[in-house]
Enzyme design. Sequence first.
Site, short mmCIF file in Angstrom:
data_model
loop_
_atom_site.label_atom_id
_atom_site.label_comp_id
_atom_site.label_asym_id
_atom_site.label_seq_id
_atom_site.Cartn_x
_atom_site.Cartn_y
_atom_site.Cartn_z
N ARG A 135 0.87 -1.17 0.00
CA ARG A 135 0.00 0.00 0.00
C ARG A 135 0.92 1.23 0.00
NH1 ARG A 135 -2.01 -3.71 3.75
NH2 ARG A 135 -4.11 -4.48 3.27
N LYS A 160 -2.06 -2.73 7.84
CA LYS A 160 -3.49 -2.71 8.10
C LYS A 160 -3.83 -3.76 9.16
CE LYS A 160 -7.86 -2.54 5.58
NZ LYS A 160 -8.48 -2.66 4.25
N HIS A 265 -3.13 2.27 -5.48
CA HIS A 265 -3.52 0.91 -5.13
C HIS A 265 -3.60 0.00 -6.35
CE1 HIS A 265 -4.44 -0.99 -1.35
NE2 HIS A 265 -5.41 -1.70 -1.89
N ARG A 268 -0.71 -2.38 -6.48
CA ARG A 268 -0.83 -3.52 -5.55
C ARG A 268 -1.75 -4.57 -6.16
NH1 ARG A 268 -0.88 -5.21 0.02
NH2 ARG A 268 -2.93 -5.88 0.74
N HIS A 291 -3.40 -10.43 3.69
CA HIS A 291 -4.84 -10.63 3.87
C HIS A 291 -5.10 -11.66 4.96
CE1 HIS A 291 -5.73 -9.25 -0.55
NE2 HIS A 291 -5.58 -8.24 0.28
N TYR A 300 -8.92 -11.43 -7.06
CA TYR A 300 -8.00 -11.26 -8.20
C TYR A 300 -8.16 -12.38 -9.24
CZ TYR A 300 -5.97 -7.79 -5.15
OH TYR A 300 -5.81 -6.69 -4.34
#
Length: 319
Positions: A135, A160, A265, A268, A291, A300
């Site tokens: 990020r 995050k 983003h 990424r 994640h 994705y």
Amino acid sequence: MSKSPFLRAVSDDMRLRGYSIRTEHAYLHWIKRYILFNHKRHPETLGKEEIAAFLTYLAVERHVAINTQKVALNALAFLYQKFLHIELGDLGFSLATKQRRLPVVLSAAQVAHIISELDGAASQIVQMLYGSGLRVSECLRLRIQDVDLDRLHVTVRDGKGNKDRQTLLAASCIPWLQLRISNSIAIQQKDNALGVGPSLPHALGRKYPSAFRSPAWMFIFPSTTLCAHPVTGELCRHHLHESLVRKALSIAAQKIGLCKKISCHTFRHSFATHLLQAGYDIRTVQELLGHNDVKTTQIYTHVLGQHYAGTVSPLDRLG
């Protein structure tokens, strides 16, 4: 953000608990919106009915995304359960139903074209976003100790969800990273002569008073000017601002005539998609992106040219 005495108290409580500045700003924003929605009544006089009405309003009237509603809910949960020590129980509000959109992904050729149109720090930051799946905030916060040029990995700290993780470092970044690290240390030494240094996380500056002199804590992408620390108010050098990259990307996209709306983003997203296209398993990509749930990474697979286990269109089977 101008703060009332009440919001200042909430802010101080979050800082005592070690919440990040970004989380603090987000929570204060939604707490303030909640108070204004209820005509500036004090939250102690409100309850789960008012919270449910506010969250339903965001979903039904404002049509916010699911994740936006979740942030507002988390902010109010913090306010009541941790700050006011009031248990909420079952709120019974309407969930936002606006679905997350598929991410914009560039081809490898488009990524290369954009990078060729960038220069200086903007080019290097975009290379890190695409090469390591970072990020933009994670990239700008990188310190010298977070980049291992020998083992080719990057450590993301307090990402995050306040998680640390390791991801790839592209070997092609090493030459300019070595130069940038050298330049950053030179800037730090000049700052140290003035008694200042890089901004430090949380209370680390008090725990280790000389940490600002250690090259390990210097930013790889330091700001060009000194500023006041966002928490302590002390003079320091922060990292570059995200707006530098955004502006450069906008200009580069216009120059090459790119007909896609891109952001930091996007690189990424492209990192993840291109790894899956190259045959890497989804669990590896999940780990590199940080994640919690593989379902987040699975989005994705929907933007791949040959997703769903290589399924091809029946049209291509004709003739």
